[in-house]
Scaffold this active site. Structure first.
Site, short mmCIF file in Angstrom:
data_model
loop_
_atom_site.label_atom_id
_atom_site.label_comp_id
_atom_site.label_asym_id
_atom_site.label_seq_id
_atom_site.Cartn_x
_atom_site.Cartn_y
_atom_site.Cartn_z
N CYS A 1 0.79 -1.22 0.00
CA CYS A 1 0.00 0.00 0.00
C CYS A 1 0.82 1.27 0.00
CB CYS A 1 -0.99 -0.01 1.14
SG CYS A 1 -0.22 -0.24 2.75
N ASP B 1 -7.75 4.59 -3.97
CA ASP B 1 -6.86 3.61 -3.36
C ASP B 1 -6.15 2.81 -4.45
OD1 ASP B 1 -5.52 1.79 -1.90
OD2 ASP B 1 -7.25 1.02 -0.79
N HIS C 1 -2.97 0.64 6.70
CA HIS C 1 -3.08 0.85 5.26
C HIS C 1 -2.74 2.29 4.93
CE1 HIS C 1 -4.26 -0.23 1.30
NE2 HIS C 1 -5.35 0.53 1.24
#
Lengths: 658, 321
Positions: A416, A476, A460
């Site tokens: 991430c 994202d 995250h």
């Protein structure tokens, strides 16, 4: 005379060692050594009969111990140092502990030492550990008591009590103490603010998300399965792809590290979502993490006490979270964050270090020419992540100065934070304002406890871009590479387990078992002054003041004592009975329940004769049992124990009588 | 008084069922002495434990009958010695008389050379005469004019003393009372037994008809058997607890001696054996304890209770471990 005896001393040492164990682990090596050495010496002394040390040596050891403590800790004022001092002094006491009085002192202080553990940790394992230590201490105290009772008549006789009956005895004593303990816990007045200074760190807290993000910082959290927080929703739980728990937001990028800005952290949010639309209502139990952020879903409409909502919708608490912190929040997902982006903010959101990542710059320039629209451009970048062989993996290779270049063109492996960082940089290069948001994504729903468990490994990082009309919008990029990450959690997205025990079913069990910890937090740790004051609210009694609580407490303890004291007087010590005697006692008990009370001076047959007169219906079995007992106990070749036991087991005087 | 040295023929026939015959013998004595089962058992117990018996009772309750019947059923010869204040040791032990034709002294054994002896009203003789008997009981032999004469075996003395008749008596000292294993009083018969006694035939006739069921050899073998009865550690704990309790000064002037403890063990074994058990139970100990202790212990002054009552209370105080 008055010597506890070798075996008992070993019990005392065991008690002290267990009480000291958790401290030992976190002591500096030198301190740990001096805490253990006296115990080792004493065990050796008991085994090999070494003579007691001369006073000079003992005093010398004490001074040396103090010196080592002082050198190791600097001063003896802190929690850790003070507890270490207690440990070391108790341990040193063992080299001069040759009387029952001293041994009892050591055991009592061991209990105190054990209690000091609660200054460092209040997890679910603490009461278990405390309970085991208390039981061991009680067994030891029983042994000491026994030694003392015989101290005028030479060594105590070897008691044939089994360890289970010793522990059983301790458990019974402990069980009697539980109600008082509960009363004290519930009713002893609590202070909303402690009288003494709050320690600045809690030693068992896990450090959560940090206030900056560089490649690898979230990776560490990934390995950590400890809970970050637990959430109970008032209504339905939002779908997984909406569970973005917002934490620190970063604006500034120096080519490698993303950082927040002092400036932004101190500007209050200009507008707060209203509660008219679609809302999520939930309460969070945040585990201590020594940071100031509270986590919430986008966008928090309410602010917990002592907390402020910043311009970029971070919830920042005035004090670091050093103990379990419960808070409730309402979030509104449909809120538009910042419809207009003002000049200085836009500048901040487009700022990039000079001369970095030339290859990316070139690529973006080319794409930007081909795709002028912001939304289409974003789509194109995401497509790129999706189509090119990017891999979601924990084993991200090291990135150089041109970290985005390296990542986009060479390594193409990361998770991430790599994706979020690269994506944000690419956006800024294309002139789209972007910032990094870190926090947690997803969570594990514990159906049993009806709550969502978010672990550190759920940490995250994602990106927000500012678009005309929709304001700051969450994008994202990790989801583009690995949709699984968002749908079923970070750990499922990884192909390979992180360590030997890292399997889905193990995680499942761990997540389910977490309910114990959650309940412990809910019922014990969370209980504070507020709950206490409202304790009798259901009875319509309103807020309790401390004097009222003390009054109730006194009454509760008096009532309890009146009930329990007679029981305490009747409780018997650890039994040393052999199985034959035990079975016989069972038989006598049945007779007693049937109304016949045996005299201890009666022989079995005498007893059988007189009991038969009282219970003529069962005369046969009574005589049979008495005969078996006599033979078991006095004959050269006793009958099988099972036969005797069986005879007693089927003996039911009450039924036969009726 | 005539005397006979007995060497009763060993009776090897059927040595195996001697225990059954012992029980029959006891039943036969019970038939003669009505309603005194417990005392009869204690008498047998005393015999089997190689002890001697002291009966404290008024005349006419069956002491002589008991002794006679016992002697009869065990096939032993029997002598009754009436103790009087002018009885001399020689009257018990025997004398050497000069035989002119042989030109030497010839020993004429006294009544002590019998297997079963009833020493009636032993406390009426002088201490010197008493000790002649008691020494024989202790040693199993008597020495007269430098010559040692072994007493027959089995050798069983039943002595009686009249507790009420204190005028002109010489009560036995404690040290000599210790020579008796057990003591009891027969007491009056209960009404049923007394009625039977009055209505049925003379007990003397029954006694005459009774034949011997055992031989002296059997008795010796039975005595050996008794010693094989098992005594567990738990039982020894109980015996020690009892002995310890008697030594507490709130009960008695002095407690039971270790010799009394050994005697208690022997008597308990014998009782267990009579009951056809190969191990001793606390009940055995309790049953013989009164008989064993009552003549050995004197209650602490200031107690109005009799020794019997004291002992019963003591037994009630000691829990069976």
């Amino acid at each position: 005379m008055n010597d506890p005896g070798r075996k008992t001393i070993l019990w005392v040492i065991a008690t002290l060692a267990l009480a000291m164990l958790p401290q030992l682990v976190s002591m500096p090596l030198a301190v740990a050594l001096i805490a253990v050495a006296p115990l080792a010496w004493r065990i050796g002394s008991e085994r090999s009969g070494w003579k007691p040390l001369p006073a000079l040596v003992r005093h010398g050891a004490t001074i040396a111990g103090l010196a080592i403590l002082f050198v190791s800790y600097g001063d003896l004022a802190g929690r850790r140092a003070a507890v270490s001092l207690l440990s070391v002094m108790l341990s040193l006491k063992m080299i001069e502990c040759y009387r029952i009085r001293d041994a009892r002192l050591v055991v009592s202080f061991s209990l105190f030492l054990c209690a000091t553990q609660f200054l460092f940790g209040q997890g679910i394992l603490m009461p278990v550990y405390g309970g085991v230590t208390v039981i061991l201490a009680l067994v030891t105290l029983t042994q000491l008591q026994r030694s003392e009772a015989w101290s005028h008549e030479g060594p105590a006789p070897a008691v044939r009590a089994s360890i289970t009956s010793e522990i059983g005895f301790s458990l019974r004593l402990l069980a009697l103490a539980v109600p008082i303990c509960m009363a004290l816990f519930i009713l002893f007045p609590r202070l909303a603010n402690p009288l003494w200074g709050i320690p600045d760190t809690t030693l068992d807290s896990k450090t959560g998300l940090s206030d900056s993000m560089s490649p690898g910082s979230i990776q560490d959290l990934f390995m950590d399965d400890s809970p970050a927080f637990r959430v109970e929703f008032a209504g339905a739980i939002p779908s997984t792809d909406q569970l973005y728990w917002r934490g620190p937001v970063f604006w500034r990028f120096d080519g490698r590290t993303w950082e927040g800005s002092f400036y932004f952290k101190n500007i209050e949010a200009t507008s707060v979502p209203d509660l008219s639309g679609n809302t999520w209502e939930y309460s969070v139990q945040l585990e201590p993490n020594e940071r100031n952020w509270l986590f919430a879903l986008d966008y928090p409409a309410t602010t917990p006490p002592d907390t402020r909502l910043t311009l970029d919708y971070q919830l920042i608490r005035s004090q670091p979270v050093i103990q379990l912190t419960p808070y409730s929040i309402v979030s509104s997902p449909d809120f538009v964050d910042m419809p207009e982006l003002t000049g200085p903010l836009r500048l901040q959101a487009l700022d990039l270090p000079e001369g970095r990542n030339p290859r990316t710059q070139q690529l973006i320039r080319q794409w930007r020419r081909e795709t002028p629209g912001d939304k289409a451009f974003i789509q194109r970048v995401l497509q790129h992540f999706n189509n090119e062989p990017f891999r979601y993996s924990l084993n991200a290779p090291f990135l150089g100065v041109h970290s985005v270049d390296d990542f986009l063109f060479d390594t193409r492996t990361g998770f991430c934070e790599h994706y979020a960082s690269s994506f944000a940089v690419m956006m800024r290069m294309a002139g789209i304002p972007a910032r990094i948001v870190t926090g947690y994504q997803g969570g594990w729903f514990n159906a049993l406890g009806d709550y969502l468990l978010v672990r550190q490994s759920d940490a995250h990082a994602w990106t927000e871009v500012w678009l005309q009309g929709s304001g700051w919008t969450r994008v994202d990029p990790t989801a583009a590479v690995s949709p699984q990450r968002v749908e079923s959690g970070s750990l499922s997205a990884l192909g390979t387990p992180r360590h030997v025990l890292d399997y889905a079913w193990v995680r499942g069990v761990r997540n389910s078992v977490d309910i114990v910890q959650q309940r412990w937090n809910d019922w014990v740790i969370k209980y504070g002054a507020g709950q206490q004051a409202r304790l009798f609210a259901p009875l319509g009694l309103g807020e309790m003041t401390p004097p009222m609580l003390v009054g109730v407490l006194a009454v509760a303890i008096l009532v309890f004592s009146a009930v329990v004291f007679p029981i305490v007087m009747r409780i018997k010590g650890p039994s040393s009975k052999d199985p034959v005697q035990k079975t016989w006692q069972k038989f006598l008990k049945r007779l007693r329940l049937a109304g016949y009370r045996a005299r201890p001076s009666d022989g079995a047959m005498e007893l059988a004769d007189s009991a038969s007169r009282f219970l003529p219906a069962v005369s046969g079995p009574i005589h049979e049992i008495a005969d078996l007992y006599n033979r078991s106990r006095y004959a050269m070749e006793p009958p099988p124990l099972a036969q005797f036991k069986q005879a007693v087991r089927v003996f039911r005087p009450n039924k036969n009588r009726a | 008084m005539n005397s006979t040295v007995i060497s009763a023929p060993e009776n090897p026939e059927n040595p195996e069922n001697r225990h059954e015959r012992l029980i029959e013998a006891r039943a036969a004595v019970n038939d003669i002495l009505l309603g005194k089962d417990q005392q009869v058992s204690l008498a047998f117990c005393c015999l089997l434990a190689r002890g001697h018996l002291l009966i404290e009772d008024v005349p006419g309750v069956g002491k002589t009958t008991l002794a006679h019947a016992l002697a009869r059923v065990i096939g032993s010869d029997y002598q009754r010695i009436q103790f009087t204040s002018d009885l001399l040791p020689a009257d018990i032990l025997g004398v050497s008389i000069y035989k002119r034709e042989k030109d030497e002294f010839e020993f004429h054994p006294g009544p002590i050379f019998s297997q079963v002896i009833l020493a009636d009203e032993v406390n009426r003789a002088t201490p010197k005469t008493q000790s002649a008997l008691l020494e024989g009981m202790a040693e199993g032999q008597v020495t007269i004019e430098n010559e040692t004469h072994v007493l027959p075996s089995p050798f069983f003395v039943m002595a009686t003393q009249n507790p009420l008749d204190l005028v002109g008596t010489y009560p036995l000292p404690d040290s000599q009372l210790d020579r008796f294993l057990l003591s009891f009083s027969l007491g009056y018969p209960d009404p049923t037994a007394e009625r039977e006694l009055l209505t049925t035939e003379d007990r003397a006739h029954v006694l005459d008809r009774t034949t011997s069921l055992l031989t002296p050899g059997d008795v010796k073998a039975l005595q050996d058997d008794c010693e094989k009865v098992h005594v567990s550690e738990n039982l020894l704990d109980y015996i020690q607890a009892l002995l310890q309790e008697t030594r507490d000064e709130r009960w008695f002037e002095t407690g039971l001696s270790p010799r009394a403890g050994l005697a208690l063990l022997r008597a308990s074994r014998a009782l267990a054996f009579l009951d056809d058990r190969d191990f001793v139970t606390p009940e055995d100990v309790k049953t013989v304890f009164n008989g064993l202790a009552r003549h050995r212990l004197s209650p602490t002054s200031g107690f109005s209770q009799s020794p019997d009552e004291q002992i019963q209370e003591l037994l009630g105080q000691v829990p069976i471990p």
